[in-house]
Design a protein around this motif. Structure first.
Motif, PDB file in Angstrom:
ATOM      1  N   THR A 167       8.712 -16.734 -11.555  1.00  0.00           N
ATOM      2  CA  THR A 167       8.726 -15.419 -12.210  1.00  0.00           C
ATOM      3  C   THR A 167      10.125 -15.029 -12.694  1.00  0.00           C
ATOM      4  OG1 THR A 167       9.053 -14.372 -10.052  1.00  0.00           O
ATOM      5  CG2 THR A 167       6.784 -14.468 -10.875  1.00  0.00           C
ATOM      6  N   ASN A 168      11.114 -15.874 -12.430  1.00  0.00           N
ATOM      7  CA  ASN A 168      12.521 -15.491 -12.681  1.00  0.00           C
ATOM      8  C   ASN A 168      12.782 -14.112 -12.076  1.00  0.00           C
ATOM      9  OD1 ASN A 168      15.183 -15.610 -13.571  1.00  0.00           O
ATOM     10  ND2 ASN A 168      14.696 -14.762 -15.590  1.00  0.00           N
ATOM     11  N   ALA A 169      12.527 -14.001 -10.785  1.00  0.00           N
ATOM     12  CA  ALA A 169      12.627 -12.712 -10.102  1.00  0.00           C
ATOM     13  C   ALA A 169      14.032 -12.122 -10.223  1.00  0.00           C
ATOM     14  CB  ALA A 169      12.253 -12.890  -8.625  1.00  0.00           C
ATOM     15  N   GLY A 170      14.067 -10.800 -10.221  1.00  0.00           N
ATOM     16  CA  GLY A 170      15.343 -10.096 -10.370  1.00  0.00           C
ATOM     17  C   GLY A 170      15.793  -9.503  -9.049  1.00  0.00           C
ATOM     18  N   GLY A 171      15.394  -8.244  -8.794  1.00  0.00           N
ATOM     19  CA  GLY A 171      15.756  -7.621  -7.529  1.00  0.00           C
ATOM     20  C   GLY A 171      17.032  -6.813  -7.633  1.00  0.00           C
ATOM     21  N   ILE A 172      17.684  -6.617  -6.479  1.00  0.00           N
ATOM     22  CA  ILE A 172      18.727  -5.586  -6.390  1.00  0.00           C
ATOM     23  C   ILE A 172      20.143  -6.083  -6.676  1.00  0.00           C
ATOM     24  CG2 ILE A 172      17.398  -4.128  -4.816  1.00  0.00           C
ATOM     25  CD1 ILE A 172      18.901  -5.262  -2.475  1.00  0.00           C
ATOM     26  N   ASN A 173      20.336  -7.399  -6.783  1.00  0.00           N
ATOM     27  CA  ASN A 173      21.709  -7.887  -6.972  1.00  0.00           C
ATOM     28  C   ASN A 173      21.951  -8.560  -8.321  1.00  0.00           C
ATOM     29  OD1 ASN A 173      21.496  -8.857  -3.517  1.00  0.00           O
ATOM     30  ND2 ASN A 173      22.399  -6.992  -4.336  1.00  0.00           N
ATOM     31  N   VAL A 174      21.064  -8.305  -9.271  1.00  0.00           N
ATOM     32  CA  VAL A 174      21.194  -8.967 -10.581  1.00  0.00           C
ATOM     33  C   VAL A 174      22.513  -8.613 -11.252  1.00  0.00           C
ATOM     34  CG1 VAL A 174      20.211  -9.050 -12.918  1.00  0.00           C
ATOM     35  CG2 VAL A 174      18.705  -9.208 -10.924  1.00  0.00           C
ATOM     36  N   PHE A 178      11.408   4.569 -10.989  1.00  0.00           N
ATOM     37  CA  PHE A 178      12.487   4.104 -10.107  1.00  0.00           C
ATOM     38  C   PHE A 178      12.944   2.775 -10.684  1.00  0.00           C
ATOM     39  CE2 PHE A 178      10.029   0.818  -7.757  1.00  0.00           C
ATOM     40  CZ  PHE A 178       8.737   1.178  -8.142  1.00  0.00           C
ATOM     41  N   GLY A 179      13.884   2.118 -10.034  1.00  0.00           N
ATOM     42  CA  GLY A 179      14.236   0.788 -10.537  1.00  0.00           C
ATOM     43  C   GLY A 179      15.680   0.414 -10.314  1.00  0.00           C
ATOM     44  N   HIS A 180      16.062  -0.606 -11.062  1.00  0.00           N
ATOM     45  CA  HIS A 180      17.381  -1.223 -10.898  1.00  0.00           C
ATOM     46  C   HIS A 180      18.255  -0.718 -12.048  1.00  0.00           C
ATOM     47  CE1 HIS A 180      15.043  -3.819  -8.201  1.00  0.00           C
ATOM     48  NE2 HIS A 180      14.227  -4.041  -9.204  1.00  0.00           N
ATOM     49  N   LEU A 181      18.732   0.513 -11.939  1.00  0.00           N
ATOM     50  CA  LEU A 181      19.379   1.150 -13.093  1.00  0.00           C
ATOM     51  C   LEU A 181      20.623   0.391 -13.539  1.00  0.00           C
ATOM     52  CD1 LEU A 181      18.507   3.765 -14.610  1.00  0.00           C
ATOM     53  CD2 LEU A 181      20.556   4.812 -13.648  1.00  0.00           C
ATOM     54  N   GLY A 214      33.970   0.518 -12.834  1.00  0.00           N
ATOM     55  CA  GLY A 214      35.086   0.812 -11.937  1.00  0.00           C
ATOM     56  C   GLY A 214      35.060   0.159 -10.566  1.00  0.00           C
ATOM     57  N   VAL A 215      33.907  -0.389 -10.153  1.00  0.00           N
ATOM     58  CA  VAL A 215      33.820  -0.908  -8.774  1.00  0.00           C
ATOM     59  C   VAL A 215      33.601  -2.420  -8.815  1.00  0.00           C
ATOM     60  CG1 VAL A 215      32.627  -0.708  -6.552  1.00  0.00           C
ATOM     61  CG2 VAL A 215      32.828   1.304  -8.032  1.00  0.00           C
ATOM     62  N   ALA A 216      34.668  -3.167  -8.597  1.00  0.00           N
ATOM     63  CA  ALA A 216      34.564  -4.635  -8.696  1.00  0.00           C
ATOM     64  C   ALA A 216      33.600  -5.195  -7.658  1.00  0.00           C
ATOM     65  CB  ALA A 216      35.948  -5.255  -8.535  1.00  0.00           C
ATOM     66  N   SER A 217      33.507  -4.528  -6.506  1.00  0.00           N
ATOM     67  CA  SER A 217      32.640  -5.042  -5.432  1.00  0.00           C
ATOM     68  C   SER A 217      31.215  -4.486  -5.517  1.00  0.00           C
ATOM     69  CB  SER A 217      33.253  -4.685  -4.074  1.00  0.00           C
ATOM     70  OG  SER A 217      33.379  -3.278  -3.956  1.00  0.00           O
ATOM     71  N   LEU A 218      30.849  -3.892  -6.659  1.00  0.00           N
ATOM     72  CA  LEU A 218      29.503  -3.294  -6.764  1.00  0.00           C
ATOM     73  C   LEU A 218      28.438  -4.381  -6.601  1.00  0.00           C
ATOM     74  CD1 LEU A 218      28.266  -0.489  -7.264  1.00  0.00           C
ATOM     75  CD2 LEU A 218      28.019  -1.136  -9.680  1.00  0.00           C
ATOM     76  N   HIS A 219      27.486  -4.132  -5.705  1.00  0.00           N
ATOM     77  CA  HIS A 219      26.524  -5.165  -5.289  1.00  0.00           C
ATOM     78  C   HIS A 219      25.102  -4.771  -5.669  1.00  0.00           C
ATOM     79  CE1 HIS A 219      26.181  -8.791  -2.880  1.00  0.00           C
ATOM     80  NE2 HIS A 219      25.164  -8.292  -2.212  1.00  0.00           N
ATOM     81  N   ALA A 220      24.853  -3.472  -5.697  1.00  0.00           N
ATOM     82  CA  ALA A 220      23.518  -2.983  -6.065  1.00  0.00           C
ATOM     83  C   ALA A 220      23.676  -1.572  -6.614  1.00  0.00           C
ATOM     84  CB  ALA A 220      22.597  -2.958  -4.836  1.00  0.00           C
ATOM     85  N   GLY A 223      13.908  16.626 -13.945  1.00  0.00           N
ATOM     86  CA  GLY A 223      14.851  15.589 -14.367  1.00  0.00           C
ATOM     87  C   GLY A 223      15.730  15.072 -13.263  1.00  0.00           C
ATOM     88  N   GLY A 224      15.484  15.435 -12.013  1.00  0.00           N
ATOM     89  CA  GLY A 224      16.356  15.020 -10.920  1.00  0.00           C
ATOM     90  C   GLY A 224      16.382  13.514 -10.735  1.00  0.00           C
ATOM     91  N   ALA A 225      17.546  13.022 -10.326  1.00  0.00           N
ATOM     92  CA  ALA A 225      17.693  11.570 -10.169  1.00  0.00           C
ATOM     93  C   ALA A 225      18.607  11.283  -8.992  1.00  0.00           C
ATOM     94  CB  ALA A 225      18.283  10.981 -11.446  1.00  0.00           C
ATOM     95  N   TRP A 226      18.339  10.160  -8.343  1.00  0.00           N
ATOM     96  CA  TRP A 226      19.185   9.691  -7.243  1.00  0.00           C
ATOM     97  C   TRP A 226      19.606   8.253  -7.532  1.00  0.00           C
ATOM     98  CZ3 TRP A 226      15.478  13.284  -6.777  1.00  0.00           C
ATOM     99  CH2 TRP A 226      15.684  14.367  -5.924  1.00  0.00           C
ATOM    100  N   LEU A 227      20.855   7.959  -7.218  1.00  0.00           N
ATOM    101  CA  LEU A 227      21.324   6.573  -7.304  1.00  0.00           C
ATOM    102  C   LEU A 227      21.697   6.092  -5.913  1.00  0.00           C
ATOM    103  CD1 LEU A 227      23.905   6.304 -10.254  1.00  0.00           C
ATOM    104  CD2 LEU A 227      21.534   5.489 -10.219  1.00  0.00           C
ATOM    105  N   ILE A 228      21.390   4.828  -5.645  1.00  0.00           N
ATOM    106  CA  ILE A 228      21.968   4.167  -4.465  1.00  0.00           C
ATOM    107  C   ILE A 228      22.965   3.171  -4.996  1.00  0.00           C
ATOM    108  CG2 ILE A 228      21.537   2.509  -2.617  1.00  0.00           C
ATOM    109  CD1 ILE A 228      19.224   3.968  -1.794  1.00  0.00           C
ATOM    110  N   ALA A 229      24.214   3.338  -4.608  1.00  0.00           N
ATOM    111  CA  ALA A 229      25.247   2.392  -5.036  1.00  0.00           C
ATOM    112  C   ALA A 229      25.759   1.690  -3.790  1.00  0.00           C
ATOM    113  CB  ALA A 229      26.387   3.130  -5.730  1.00  0.00           C
ATOM    114  N   GLU A 230      25.711   0.369  -3.793  1.00  0.00           N
ATOM    115  CA  GLU A 230      26.219  -0.369  -2.633  1.00  0.00           C
ATOM    116  C   GLU A 230      27.354  -1.284  -3.079  1.00  0.00           C
ATOM    117  OE1 GLU A 230      24.061  -1.355   0.955  1.00  0.00           O
ATOM    118  OE2 GLU A 230      24.091  -3.434   0.279  1.00  0.00           O
TER     119      GLU A 230
END
Ligand code: FAD
Ligand code: MLT
Ligand code: ZN
Length: 488
Positions: free
Chosen positions: A151-158, A400-403, A247-253, A304-311
């Protein structure tokens, strides 16, 4: 091609190859292989075959080809587009028994895995050598490496490592006639013709049965910092996401949950997010960083509310880097929570990782997994609920998704958890195509989006796809109802 009554002689032949325990024809035993994870796609099969290695897979395929029996390859059956189940009586080839993890090649930072190895087992195996697999997703305990390549899966670290195709440095597969093709050396530079690994990645079981995969591995990034950020609008979240990527070189998700999905997952978890406010909760108020007071329009109040998870993840503590970047977003972020220890981080992640489960508990959604160009992302998030409701006024869109990579999951439930009108899919996918996006970001086409392929692919491209299919599977036996129209 035969989907009629299976010849007892074929069952004997298959039993001779894989053993009686691994040829299932009792309906009670085969039913679980015939319905997909969403419960939207279900068929029936008279035959499930569970080979134990490549040689058995090749012998099985040779026997099925001789008998002209079509076959659906299946891994963990976590696919979300109806591509992993038999819809018109095909045999099912379950690949889960090919679950050997070969020793990690630490010199090359690579590993060869059986197609049936689960993602969770692959991660654990690589971690023992201080390495990690570049793809991660919530179905990790069941999804298999073969299914994820198919499926060429994606996920949270693409955004950091690319999707599954980018991890593949070698592949072994069985073709429709039982021929084995194997190229597992994993040489980083290897220009000796067509790249079968790339071709099979995203082929959804239509070109070959993947039996072993050699994956590139990445250094582990054990130090983590996770932020949950609340926004008033999708546009603010999209701008913040772009700034974090820059701005975040170590951004992982970098994941998103929008208002209605956040309300549903919160109800499912029995808790509310620690930052931001759900529109239905009038008692919560938000500190407004712009005014220093309390915001009048909390996330969700205008829909229009939105939440981000940044790891952020690194070899050394990335919390200062992430924290400084979040501070820079003061004009956009309504409120933020940052977590460092695993339990606290997991509590933030729960609001994203459990959305799919929460939706599934509420009903049978239509899952429209799409990518938008960055410049049209906010417009799409704001516009798509109206597109859905204009088509089916009772439908509930959940976004939702992998913004971080432009991937939005538009899930649509009908009233009382029933499926929405089928026309919703077409309306949303046409809107995506109009905005220059892809109708399938990471789940594939399966059977769900077969009729919309023309929205993204030209006649010439589809003709080239069909020519490749005919060359490798002239009788059209491999997953005949997924990705491409059945071979005539
Ligand atoms: P299956 O569902 O069994 O099969 C999927 C497709 O691959 C089918 O077309 C099948 O015929 C083919 N196939 C399977 N094995 C082989 C093989 N060995 N050789 C050839 N073809 C094969 N997907 C994402 O991309 N990103 C996500 O973030 C994500 N999150 C998810 C979260 C949840 C809770 C769930 C339930 C699913 C999620 N998915 C996600 C979808 C799914 O996990 C992926 O599509 C995954 O790659 C499917 O793997 P599988 O082993 O379950 O494959
Ligand atoms: C996810 O990112 O959670 C998924 O791809 C699953 C879904 O779309 O439900
Ligand atoms: Zn996803």
């Amino acid at each position: 091609m035969s989907t009629g009554v299976i010849d007892p002689g074929l069952i004997d032949e298959l039993t001779g190859i894989v053993g009686a325990a691994h040829v299932l024809h009792d309906p009670e035993m085969t039913v679980g292989y015939s319905i997909d994870w969403t419960r939207r796609f279900a068929g029936a099969t008279q035959l499930v075959i569970r080979p134990g290695d490549t040689a058995e897979t090749a012998a099985v395929m040779s026997a099925l080809a001789a008998a002209q029996v079509p076959v659906v390859p299946q891994g963990g059956n976590t696919g979300l587009v109806g591509g992993s189940v038999p819809l018109v009586g095909e045999a099912v080839l379950s690949m889960r028994r090919l679950n050997i993890c070969e020793p990690v090649d630490e010199l090359a930072s690579q590993v060869t895995l059986g197609a049936g190895v689960t993602l969770a087992d692959a991660h654990a195996h690589a971690a023992a050598s201080g390495l990690s697999v570049g793809v991660d997703l919530a179905a990790r305990d069941s999804a298999t490496i073969g299914g994820m390549v198919a499926t060429n899966a994606g996920g949270i670290n693409v955004l950091r490592y690319g999707a599954m195709r980018a991890q593949v440095v070698g592949i072994e597969a069985v073709l429709a006639d039982g021929t084995v093709v194997s190229h597992l050396a994993g040489l980083e530079k290897d220009n000796t013709g067509y790249d079968l690994g790339s071709l099979l990645a995203g082929s959804e079981g239509t070109l070959g049965i993947i039996t072993r995969v050699r994956l590139r591995l990445h250094p582990t990034q054990p130090e983590r910092a996770t932020a949950l950020l609340a926004f008033e609008t999708a546009a603010d979240a999209v701008s913040a996401a772009a700034a974090l990527r820059r701005g975040v070189a170590s951004l992982h998700a970098l994941e998103a949950v929008f208002e209605e999905a956040m309300a549903l997952v919160s109800e499912h978890l029995g808790t509310t997010p620690p930052v931001g406010s759900l529109g239905s909760d009038p008692h919560r108020s938000l500190p407004d960083r712009r005014t220093g007071g309390t915001s009048d329009s909390a996330p969700g109040e205008d829909g229009g509310g939105a939440w981000l998870i940044a790891e952020a993840a690194a070899r050394t503590d990335p919390s200062d880097e992430l924290g400084a970047a979040v501070e820079e977003l003061a004009d956009l972020v309504v409120d933020a929570a940052v977590a460092l220890d695993p339990a606290a981080r997991q509590r933030l992640w729960a609001f994203r990782e459990n959305v799919t489960e929460a939706i599934s508990a509420a009903g049978i959604p239509h899952k429209l997994d799409v990518t938008l160009p960055a410049a049209r992302l906010a417009e799409f998030v704001d516009g798509v609920p109206d597109v859905v409701r204009a088509t089916d006024p009772d439908a509930q869109p959940l976004l939702f998704g992998h913004l971080g990579d432009g991937n939005v999951h538009v899930n649509v439930l009908g009233p009382g958890g029933a499926e929405p009108a089928d026309e919703v899919d077409d309306a949303v996918l046409r809107y995506v195509a109009e905005l220059g996006g892809s109708i399938s970001a990471e789940h594939g086409i399966g059977t769900a989006k077969l009729s919309q392929m023309h929205l993204n692919r030209s006649e010439a491209e589809l003709a080239a796809f069909s020519a490749i299919k005919r060359a490798l599977d002239p009788a059209g036996l491999l997953n005949p109802n997924a990705l491409l129209p059945p071979v005539a």
